[in-house]
Design a protein around this motif. Structure first.
Motif, mmCIF file in Angstrom:
data_model
loop_
_atom_site.group_PDB
_atom_site.id
_atom_site.type_symbol
_atom_site.label_atom_id
_atom_site.label_comp_id
_atom_site.label_asym_id
_atom_site.label_seq_id
_atom_site.Cartn_x
_atom_site.Cartn_y
_atom_site.Cartn_z
ATOM 1 N N ASP A 25 -22.083 -15.115 -21.211
ATOM 2 C CA ASP A 25 -23.133 -14.755 -20.359
ATOM 3 C C ASP A 25 -22.654 -13.862 -19.299
ATOM 4 O OD1 ASP A 25 -24.790 -15.875 -22.077
ATOM 5 O OD2 ASP A 25 -25.742 -17.548 -20.639
ATOM 6 N N MET A 28 -22.190 -10.285 -20.456
ATOM 7 C CA MET A 28 -23.252 -9.705 -21.233
ATOM 8 C C MET A 28 -24.386 -9.335 -19.814
ATOM 9 S SD MET A 28 -22.957 -9.484 -24.258
ATOM 10 C CE MET A 28 -24.451 -8.952 -24.948
ATOM 11 N N ARG A 32 -25.679 -5.565 -19.300
ATOM 12 C CA ARG A 32 -26.994 -5.530 -19.163
ATOM 13 C C ARG A 32 -27.348 -4.321 -17.539
ATOM 14 N NH1 ARG A 32 -30.910 -10.719 -18.609
ATOM 15 N NH2 ARG A 32 -32.919 -9.227 -18.342
ATOM 16 N N ILE A 35 -26.297 -0.919 -18.282
ATOM 17 C CA ILE A 35 -27.286 -0.084 -19.049
ATOM 18 C C ILE A 35 -28.252 0.460 -18.047
ATOM 19 C CG2 ILE A 35 -28.792 -0.348 -20.690
ATOM 20 C CD1 ILE A 35 -27.156 -2.532 -21.930
ATOM 21 N N GLN B 174 -29.475 -16.160 -23.977
ATOM 22 C CA GLN B 174 -30.238 -15.502 -22.976
ATOM 23 C C GLN B 174 -29.848 -14.270 -22.524
ATOM 24 O OE1 GLN B 174 -30.887 -16.973 -19.391
ATOM 25 N NE2 GLN B 174 -29.026 -18.536 -19.406
ATOM 26 N N HIS B 175 -28.733 -13.990 -22.619
ATOM 27 C CA HIS B 175 -28.177 -12.565 -21.907
ATOM 28 C C HIS B 175 -28.068 -11.812 -23.055
ATOM 29 C CE1 HIS B 175 -26.982 -14.097 -17.975
ATOM 30 N NE2 HIS B 175 -27.356 -13.184 -17.749
ATOM 31 N N LEU B 176 -27.689 -11.891 -24.360
ATOM 32 C CA LEU B 176 -27.757 -11.078 -25.333
ATOM 33 C C LEU B 176 -29.366 -10.614 -25.516
ATOM 34 C CD1 LEU B 176 -25.827 -10.094 -27.435
ATOM 35 C CD2 LEU B 176 -26.502 -11.826 -28.993
ATOM 36 N N GLY B 178 -31.518 -10.740 -23.110
ATOM 37 C CA GLY B 178 -31.475 -10.036 -22.004
ATOM 38 C C GLY B 178 -31.148 -8.419 -22.104
ATOM 39 N N THR B 179 -30.186 -8.139 -22.986
ATOM 40 C CA THR B 179 -29.501 -6.967 -22.958
ATOM 41 C C THR B 179 -30.504 -6.220 -23.941
ATOM 42 O OG1 THR B 179 -27.220 -7.899 -23.075
ATOM 43 C CG2 THR B 179 -27.576 -5.818 -23.829
ATOM 44 N N THR B 182 -33.414 -5.331 -21.833
ATOM 45 C CA THR B 182 -33.271 -4.314 -20.736
ATOM 46 C C THR B 182 -33.527 -2.895 -21.375
ATOM 47 O OG1 THR B 182 -31.340 -5.317 -19.862
ATOM 48 C CG2 THR B 182 -31.513 -3.210 -19.385
ATOM 49 N N PHE B 183 -33.216 -2.729 -22.568
ATOM 50 C CA PHE B 183 -33.500 -1.496 -23.502
ATOM 51 C C PHE B 183 -35.114 -1.497 -23.585
ATOM 52 C CE2 PHE B 183 -29.055 -1.551 -25.055
ATOM 53 C CZ PHE B 183 -29.115 -0.303 -24.593
#
Lengths: 267, 263
Positions: A25, A28, A32, A35, B174-176, B178-179, B182-183
């Motif tokens: 996490d 990632m 994030r 990005i 959740q962070h996947l 979240g990624t 973000t897009f």
């Protein structure tokens, strides 16, 4: 004092361990943020094509601003709202309020623990990465760095106080998601986290510059990129202090109301 | 089937309406996101006129398409955002012993007020911006618009479903998510072609969110696509079908791998 330092260290270690348990996490989360940094870095590069400066601000200043803003954003836009609301709904909040420590300070210590953990695991890696891969210009004057750090500390405290006030509203409102999103969005846009406030059109800009939100991100960041002239410095820092006093007063006022409300309900 | 979904959604909405003041505060609070969205477009265009060749009205039109699609997604498909919890809390043990397919059971659970907080601002934005940009509306256009809006919602759901598939292995995704978000929430305000190579590639082939608004906007403005194929402005419904097929296939593989956490 030793006891406090030891408690603080324990809280920081706990937050750090919590973060390292979910390494995937964490990675990632970094991805994030990168990005986001890339998107806004690129946006300004495109907008500044064929333009030397906007109202005296150059592309390099703007890019430095957004890159650093997004690296430190995880430190500033953290919210206690869901956590506090959970405790209000379960009723466990009474145990927090009954502690000898003022509830606001209890949250502040927790917040500082998370701050240290986030700084080490998120913001510093992002800053190092940004230094290597993006063109950003850091100030070389020691004075600028000192004023930036002073302003940044106040920024953190302003953000904390706003969050505390929003969290205390949870005693009156059962569903806090609206409040959570409203606070988060206002902080990001009016605080100048995504777009430096100097791009805002007048007279909107003049109004936003008087609000407390600017103290959360715009004031320290614009000091860092050299966007605040020495003669404007007292005004910029003074406004941060003014809003901290106002927010501090209001949070204490609300806390007193909360205690009274609980007493009336009798648990 | 749709009738049951709408009925269940209406019941969930009604349960939230039990506390009307709360509900209104939540709606007002989340609608602030719409204000932020407009400012993210308005401020750069007021300082620099255009972004990648498009002015405020063009970008506003493009963004309103995205936000309306997102509103449909929130109304129909957003229950998958909490997929991690369904796996972690062992909800699937219950889903799997019931006759209806788990997808239906998840889709019909809960009502996201996002449906209202996305639709109010986005439809307003669409009405205002579409009168400011040069589009000749005819029956075919309007039909295509409706197809685009629904397909866009399906594309967003397809990605969400694909990511949900991971939670059968990793529990925390959740962070996947979240990624992807973000897009979804930070790159849709601006035309994809300004972002160099990597981001348009991701928005087209990895998380195909560009098909929700960026490419279809070319169709409505009757201009050629600046990146990739000239066919892409028409491709949204096709992309929705392909993306959903991939997302569903991956999620199904994950489901076959499901082991109860025992809670």
């Amino acid at each position: 004092m030793v006891l406090m330092a030891r408690t603080g260290l324990a809280l920081i270690t706990a937050s750090l361990q919590e973060k390292l348990v979910y390494r995937f996490d964490l990675i990632m989360g970094l991805l994030r943020a990168l990005i986001q940094i890339f998107v806004f870095h690129q946006l300004w590069a495109v907008l500044f094509t064929g333009v030397d400066d906007y109202a005296g601000f150059t592309l390099e200043q703007t890019q430095t601003y957004v890159v650093i803003s997004m690296s430190i954003m995880p430190l500033l836009d953290r919210s206690f709202l869901p956590q506090v609301n959970e405790r209000i709904r379960s009723g466990n909040i009474v145990f927090d309020l009954a502690r000898p420590v003022y509830y606001g300070n209890l949250l502040l210590y927790q917040g500082l623990g998370q701050f240290a953990a986030t700084l080490l695991t998120t913001s510093l890696p992002l800053l190092v990465f940004s230094f290597v891969f993006f063109s950003i210009a850091m100030p070389d004057s020691v004075f600028t760095w000192i004023t930036f750090l002073a302003s940044f500390c106040m920024a953190y405290y302003t953000a904390f106080l706003m969050d505390l006030i929003a969290s205390l509203w949870g005693f009156w409102i059962a569903s806090v998601w609206g409040l959570f999103y409203a606070k988060w969005n206002l902080l990001q846009i009016l605080g100048g986290m995504y777009i430096p406030l100097w791009f805002f059109p007048s007279p909107f800009k003049e109004i936003v510059l008087l609000l407390p939100f600017r103290g959360v991100a715009f004031t320290p960041l614009s000091i860092l990129v050299g966007g605040v002239a020495p003669e404007e410095l007292p005004m910029a820092l003074g406004l941060q202090i003014f809003w901290i006093i106002m927010l501090l007063w209001f949070s204490k006022f609300m806390y007193a109301r909360v205690v009274k409300k609980l007493a009336v309900q009798g648990g | 089937m749709l009738k049951i979904i709408l009925l269940l959604k209406w019941k969930s909405l009604k349960s939230q309406l039990q506390y009307p003041a709360n509900f209104l505060i939540a709606v007002a609070g989340i609608s602030v996101i719409g204000v932020t969205d407009i400012l993210l477009i308005l401020i750069p265009t007021s300082a620099f006129e255009t972004i990648g060749g498009w002015g405020f009205w063009e970008l506003g039109f493009m963004f309103s398409l995205w936000k309306m699609s997102h509103g449909i997604h929130q109304a129909l498909f957003s229950s998958f955002w909490g997929h991690d919890n369904l796996v972690r809390n062992g909800e699937y043990d219950r889903f799997l012993v019931r006759p209806a397919h788990p997808i239906w059971q998840i889709l019909t659970s809960g009502f996201s007020i996002g449906a209202i907080t996305e639709w109010l601002p986005s439809v307003t934005m669409f009405i205002i911006t579409s009168s400011q940009v040069a589009i000749e509306w005819n029956v075919f256009n309007i039909l295509f618009l409706l197809i685009i809006l629904f397909s866009g919602a399906v594309i967003e759901w397809a990605v969400s479903l694909f990511i949900s598939g991971f939670s059968f292995w990793f529990v925390q995704t959740q962070h996947l998510r979240g990624t992807a978000h973000t897009f979804l929430f930070r790159a849709m305000h601006y035309p994809s072609h300004i972002f160099g190579r990597a981001i348009p590639f991701i928005l087209t082939f990895v998380f195909p969110y560009a098909f929700m608004s960026y490419y279809p906007t070319h169709y409505f403005f009757a201009i050629d696509s600046r990146i990739y194929s000239d066919f892409f402005p028409y491709a949204t419904p096709l992309v929705a079908i392909i993306a959903l097929a991939i997302g569903f296939a991956f999620w199904s593989i994950g489901l076959r791998n499901y082991q109860s956490t025992g809670t």
